[in-house]
Design a protein around this motif. Structure first.
Motif, PDB file in Angstrom:
ATOM      1  N   TYR A  34       0.833  -1.210   0.000  1.00 48.20           N
ATOM      2  CA  TYR A  34       0.000   0.000   0.000  1.00 48.20           C
ATOM      3  C   TYR A  34       0.863   1.254   0.000  1.00 48.20           C
ATOM      4  CZ  TYR A  34      -4.661  -2.001   0.572  1.00 48.20           C
ATOM      5  OH  TYR A  34      -5.852  -2.631   0.351  1.00 48.20           O
ATOM      6  N   VAL A  37       2.476   2.407  -3.394  1.00 48.75           N
ATOM      7  CA  VAL A  37       1.669   3.073  -4.426  1.00 48.75           C
ATOM      8  C   VAL A  37       0.713   4.098  -3.834  1.00 48.75           C
ATOM      9  CG1 VAL A  37       1.828   1.190  -6.095  1.00 48.75           C
ATOM     10  CG2 VAL A  37       0.027   1.135  -4.367  1.00 48.75           C
ATOM     11  N   THR A  38       0.960   4.512  -2.594  1.00 48.23           N
ATOM     12  CA  THR A  38       0.189   5.562  -1.918  1.00 48.23           C
ATOM     13  C   THR A  38      -1.286   5.194  -1.803  1.00 48.23           C
ATOM     14  OG1 THR A  38       1.645   7.084  -3.125  1.00 48.23           O
ATOM     15  CG2 THR A  38      -0.002   8.067  -1.684  1.00 48.23           C
ATOM     16  N   LEU A  39      -1.541   4.049  -1.209  1.00 47.94           N
ATOM     17  CA  LEU A  39      -2.898   3.641  -0.884  1.00 47.94           C
ATOM     18  C   LEU A  39      -3.082   3.725   0.625  1.00 47.94           C
ATOM     19  CD1 LEU A  39      -3.222   0.436  -3.107  1.00 47.94           C
ATOM     20  CD2 LEU A  39      -3.992   2.751  -3.652  1.00 47.94           C
ATOM     21  N   PRO A 111      -1.241  -0.310  -8.974  1.00 50.12           N
ATOM     22  CA  PRO A 111      -2.043   0.081  -7.808  1.00 50.12           C
ATOM     23  C   PRO A 111      -3.223  -0.851  -7.520  1.00 50.12           C
ATOM     24  CG  PRO A 111      -1.488   2.008  -9.099  1.00 50.12           C
ATOM     25  CD  PRO A 111      -1.041   0.822  -9.905  1.00 50.12           C
ATOM     26  N   ALA A 115      -3.729  -3.046  -4.208  1.00 48.59           N
ATOM     27  CA  ALA A 115      -4.917  -2.879  -3.379  1.00 48.59           C
ATOM     28  C   ALA A 115      -5.564  -4.222  -3.057  1.00 48.59           C
ATOM     29  CB  ALA A 115      -5.923  -1.967  -4.081  1.00 48.59           C
ATOM     30  N   LEU A 173      -5.529  11.981  -0.743  1.00 48.52           N
ATOM     31  CA  LEU A 173      -4.953  11.188  -1.823  1.00 48.52           C
ATOM     32  C   LEU A 173      -5.640  11.472  -3.151  1.00 48.52           C
ATOM     33  CD1 LEU A 173      -4.706   7.706  -0.046  1.00 48.52           C
ATOM     34  CD2 LEU A 173      -3.008   9.545  -0.108  1.00 48.52           C
ATOM     35  N   ASP A 176      -8.152   8.267  -7.798  1.00 52.79           N
ATOM     36  CA  ASP A 176      -8.036   6.864  -8.196  1.00 52.79           C
ATOM     37  C   ASP A 176      -7.429   6.010  -7.091  1.00 52.79           C
ATOM     38  OD1 ASP A 176      -5.519   8.124  -8.552  1.00 52.79           O
ATOM     39  OD2 ASP A 176      -4.887   6.540  -9.935  1.00 52.79           O
ATOM     40  N   ARG A 177      -6.517   6.604  -6.290  1.00 46.63           N
ATOM     41  CA  ARG A 177      -5.906   5.853  -5.195  1.00 46.63           C
ATOM     42  C   ARG A 177      -6.935   5.539  -4.103  1.00 46.63           C
ATOM     43  NH1 ARG A 177      -2.423   5.508  -8.743  1.00 46.63           N
ATOM     44  NH2 ARG A 177      -0.189   5.600  -8.310  1.00 46.63           N
ATOM     45  N   TYR A 180      -9.083   2.607  -5.384  1.00 49.71           N
ATOM     46  CA  TYR A 180      -8.343   1.350  -5.221  1.00 49.71           C
ATOM     47  C   TYR A 180      -8.300   0.942  -3.745  1.00 49.71           C
ATOM     48  CZ  TYR A 180      -6.618   2.026 -10.002  1.00 49.71           C
ATOM     49  OH  TYR A 180      -6.520   2.195 -11.362  1.00 49.71           O
ATOM     50  N   SER A 181      -8.128   1.931  -2.866  1.00 53.40           N
ATOM     51  CA  SER A 181      -8.076   1.641  -1.432  1.00 53.40           C
ATOM     52  C   SER A 181      -9.405   1.073  -0.937  1.00 53.40           C
ATOM     53  CB  SER A 181      -7.748   2.922  -0.648  1.00 53.40           C
ATOM     54  OG  SER A 181      -6.474   3.416  -0.988  1.00 53.40           O
TER      55      SER A 181
END
Length: 205
Positions: A34, A37-39, A111, A115, A173, A176-177, A180-181
């Motif tokens: 996570y 990819v900045t989730l 990403p 996730a 964030l 899109d992140r 995905y999260s």
């Protein structure tokens, strides 16, 4: 001879230790994916990830600090054995997440893959800890307390709390992140909700 799986059996110390190591390793690997990819996710781990992105302070330090207040509830409501094991597990996750980048080079990961797989790893890790009367702190402690005392499913309760944290993520964030999260959080919590039920697992610690 087929073992009697209907009769609860008490976990031995080495079984608890092994489960704690496996569970925290899986959770930590999910967190590293996570972070790469900045989730984010829910509970105290998600909050720690968001604060890491905002402040630059390492996840391990933030995660350990955020969980400190929850140990009071763990001791008062769940007992010293649970509190001690949870303290150890939080410490292990804090340590492993700081060391994994030295042990494993994740130079590229999609990403959505991060996730779903990361959420699955964290869900399986938390499930392993739950079944051995441990957790990774935070909302996990409150979720276990509510399930064992009021019959509220731990997974569904966490899903509600996680939704609040993920809404906050929209302000921090990229869009899109966060999407995905949310997908990863659904995977994580469905693993717990579908597998951590009364009677589904008969071992105890």
């Amino acid at each position: 001879m087929t073992p009697d799986l209907s009769t609860p059996s008490k976990h031995k110390l080495h079984e608890d230790i092994f489960a704690m190591l496996i569970g925290t390793t899986l959770v930590s690997l999910g967190v590293v994916l996570y972070s790469e990819v900045t989730l984010t996710t829910g509970s105290s781990a998600g909050l720690a990830l968001l604060l890491q992105y905002m402040t630059g302070i390492s996840f391990g330090v933030l995660f350990f600090a955020i969980n400190l207040p929850f140990y009071v509830l763990a001791v008062m409501r769940m007992g010293w054995p649970f509190a001690i094991k949870t303290f150890v597990c939080v410490g292990l996750v804090s340590y492993f997440t700081s060391q994994f980048p030295l042990w494993l080079d994740v130079s590229q990961v999609e990403p959505l893959f991060a996730a779903l797989i990361g959420g699955g790893l964290m869900g399986l890790g938390i499930l392993s800890l739950f079944r051995h009367k441990a957790s990774v702190g935070g909302v996990n402690i409150l979720a276990l307390f509510l399930q064992e005392n009021f019959g509220i499913r731990a997974g569904y309760f966490q899903l509600g709390v996680d939704a609040v944290i993920l809404v906050l993520a929209f302000f921090i964030l990229p869009f899109d992140r966060v999407i995905y999260s949310i997908a990863g959080a659904l995977v994580l919590n469905m693993i717990i909700a579908l597998n951590h039920k009364p009677g589904r697992y008969v071992g105890f610690s």
